[in-house]
Design an enzyme around this catalytic site. Structure first.
Site, PDB file in Angstrom:
ATOM      1  N   HIS B 153       6.436  -2.499 -10.809  1.00  0.00           N
ATOM      2  CA  HIS B 153       6.377  -2.465  -9.496  1.00  0.00           C
ATOM      3  C   HIS B 153       6.235  -3.436  -8.809  1.00  0.00           C
ATOM      4  CE1 HIS B 153       5.302  -0.532  -5.620  1.00  0.00           C
ATOM      5  NE2 HIS B 153       4.088  -1.297  -5.449  1.00  0.00           N
ATOM      6  N   GLN B 259       3.655  -0.922   7.216  1.00  0.00           N
ATOM      7  CA  GLN B 259       3.252  -2.099   6.417  1.00  0.00           C
ATOM      8  C   GLN B 259       4.123  -3.444   6.564  1.00  0.00           C
ATOM      9  OE1 GLN B 259       3.214  -0.813   2.469  1.00  0.00           O
ATOM     10  NE2 GLN B 259       2.763  -2.449   1.302  1.00  0.00           N
TER      11      GLN B 259
END
Lengths: 445, 445
Positions: B153, B259
């Site tokens: 990730h 974000q």
């Protein structure tokens, strides 16, 4: 509620029968900040921590006064909520009861108060000498958000990352913030242990674990919050004032070497979480009402805040104008009885965002604030080096040493150094008030 | 304590007199995870939230069993601590009492348990049908730390920032993490409201405030902690196991557009804080003891962890091997009775850091952990697209749509979509156990 107004508790002619309050630099009758203290065990039957209010060099014991029947109505509700070891229950009540309690205490302690005689009769039971009481963190903090609203500090830090665009594209739109660590908050006077951590200087091939080599303080204002909102229901900026209890200090101690190595890509973590120091007294929004100045328009070229960050009434009421000072007291100064050396003086007017804007931003995505939550403003630096609120700025990240009055110099903090913060709000025609000190001494790790 | 060993509670031959437990995909006798539930009010006199343990399709009521006198010694102490509306008091006790409680419950519920007859007589009082109980967040979380330990990730995200060095120089030295928001944690089954916030797409001149346009889930494992350490006293990695209670899920819902706009320079904030979903059951370190595999050496060229992150016993005991799956159930699938569509499967072996390393890192600067603190591991993605644990990865940040079994496609989550996580630990010769599901449905903002 809404934004606090100026009322009889700001009347400069009113004096207290607690003599030390009159002319007190921080805690005259017109302030009456809230805190949590433990009276000394030897003369108080129940020395457990409870809420108090600072008055001169005394602490007014809310629990003892409640037991003596000095409060009525909403003030009694607030006094009950402030009788335990943390102020979270008081913060959960919202502004109404808190305002009522401050007004009744004002009346009890004013020389000409309607109920002053009753209070004076009980003076030994309801007043403690502050210097023999222990102070505590005033609330159990569930969430601690640290903003970045000191624009000169943000510029100074950003200049090292990107000299051409130190603030980046988002700064003037977003009240930038991150979550910091609530568990390691401590109260003024507790030592701060030099943390160890992983750090890598540019000239090193690999990181190592060891004591911080760039330990810094950060001069920030603390904002105490409550009651807060339900998850999923943002607080509109027009209602933000209903959720702001008051102000104090937070020293956001920073291990710059740890922070610089760890922060990519998710931000500061262990460089901040080893401990943060708050001052014990919460100076209420009510006490601070006179010390606001209408916001100037954004400087030319700066964008108007987005609608969710814009409230006419907040702008008119103005930003808080509070003078801030940061000092260092070294071991050498302490040994020779010298006064702390002043490193900087700045002002809360150096914040780019108002507190109401911070509340609106924190909750605009539905995030919930709980009673006792804490915001730090971010380091408040002035526009010139005299106002830079951290050693990282003053030393250009360790490149430049700063002379102290003791003949010593500092780039970053050494063991034994104590950081001392002071704050005062002044305005012609009003009695000045202060935050009381926020102190923390660095001890070896 | 130290690292949990394999014992009689892992014996695959043992069965439960609670029939649904035998062969249960998640909650056989060998699991017995802890949670907090409210029994339905209509047949239980005191329906207030209390601790329970999952067994098949039932919940074992710790408080009722304690009242019936079924526990002795340390287990009774643990049961008392687990009888309230949060498990923080149980977590504060440390591993000893918890292990004793799980063993006694195992004995009570095993067909051949020494005290099984007593428990069977009380079955209607101490067992509730799980499907009529309400589950709660199992502890009041004081601090929620989100790690970034899923290396695939981190690589996928980093590639967009810097294709040549996606992990950056610190990743293989530092268990990178940031503080996330504890106040907005919610339990599986509660809807998640699409947040609004400030976001700016690259093609826009200025940001605007509005509903998130890139709503994502993140498949993470939750780590529940306690009792924790005193501020200033790091937990050495050799003692980390004493502070890890157990595992579950956290869905770290992410508003990618918010974000991406807000994160410079201090990291994610409102893009994460609108809500995070945890699964209700804490699968203990004891139950997971068989499902660890010795850590391979770091791949060639990767640095050996610094000494404070290196423990021979932890490495030998191994990393947890837990199979993870993420699904989406759309409104269309729900209406037509279709099963959720599996988006990814990965494994906790895809974590670069062990849980013990996370505990040692979190506290290495003296930061204190409190009972009930929560870690997220960070999104756990496998090395190939089949294992990518977020839509941001699967859709290359919205550039590529993903076909679903229903004929629909997704880049990010739409209103009505439910994210469903499942986890199972399997090993030859042992009874498989699971986490139970973690579910959350997106509703319009």
């Amino acid at each position: 509620m809404a934004i606090s107004a100026i009322d009889e508790t700001h009347d400069p002619k009113r004096q207290s029968w607690v003599g030390s309050a009159n002319g007190h630099a921080d805690f005259p009758l017109q302030n009456l900040p809230f805190g949590v203290f433990s009276p000394p065990g030897n003369y108080v039957p129940d020395a457990k921590a409870r809420g108090g209010m600072a008055i001169g060099d005394k602490i007014f014991d809310i629990k003892a006064a409640l037991a003596a029947g000095l409060f009525s109505d909403e003030a009694a509700i607030a006094a009950r909520a402030a009788s335990g070891g943390s102020l979270n229950p008081l913060m959960a009540l919202g502004a109404g009861p808190r305002v009522a309690l401050r007004r009744q205490v004002f009346d009890l302690l004013a020389t000409d108060g309607k109920n002053a005689a009753k209070a004076r009769d009980l003076a030994t039971a309801i007043l403690h000498d502050a210097d023999v009481c222990a102070m505590h963190v005033p609330a159990k903090v569930m969430s601690f958000t640290d903003f970045f609203a000191g624009i000169h500090h943000a510029t100074n830090g950003g200049r090292r990352r990107n000299p051409n665009d130190p603030l980046g594209p988002n700064y003037k739109y977003v009240p930038v913030a991150y979550h910091s660590r609530a568990s390691s908050l401590q109260v003024s006077g507790q030592p701060i242990r030099r943390p160890s951590g992983q750090r890598k200087l540019p000239e090193e091939n690999a990181p190592s674990y060891g004591p911080c080599r760039k330990l810094d303080y950060e001069l920030e204002v603390a904002i105490w919050l409550g009651p807060g909102n339900r998850q999923g229901e943002p607080i509109p900026i027009s209602e933000a004032a209903d959720h702001i209890v008051g102000l104090g200090f937070v020293n956001d101690w920073s291990a710059r070497d740890i922070q610089q190595w760890e922060s990519a890509p998710l931000g500061p973590f262990l460089g901040k979480s080893f401990g943060s120091t708050v001052s014990p007294w919460i100076v209420t929004m009510e006490a601070l009402a006179p010390f606001r100045v209408a916001q100037p328009a954004r400087p030319g070229g700066d964008p108007r805040p987005l609608p969710y960050l814009w409230d006419e009434a907040d702008q008119k009421a103005g930003a808080f104008a509070i003078e801030l000072e940061a000092f260092i007291l070294t071991e050498k100064m302490r040994a020779s009885g010298q006064a702390p050396h002043r490193m900087s003086h700045s002002n809360t007017l150096d914040l780019y965002w108002t507190i109401a804007q911070m509340v609106a931003h924190q909750t605009c995505n539905g995030c919930n604030i709980e009673p006792g939550d804490l915001f730090g403003t971010g380091t408040i630096s002035g526009p010139t080096p005299e106002g830079w609120g951290s050693l990282s700025e003053l030393s250009r990240d360790g490149q430049q040493s700063n002379p102290l009055s003791s003949g010593e110099t500092r780039t970053f903090l050494e063991d034994g150094d104590e950081a001392v913060f002071r704050a005062h709000a002044r305005r012609d025609g009003y009695v000045s008030i202060g935050f009381g000190e926020c102190r923390g001494r660095v001890v070896a790790g």
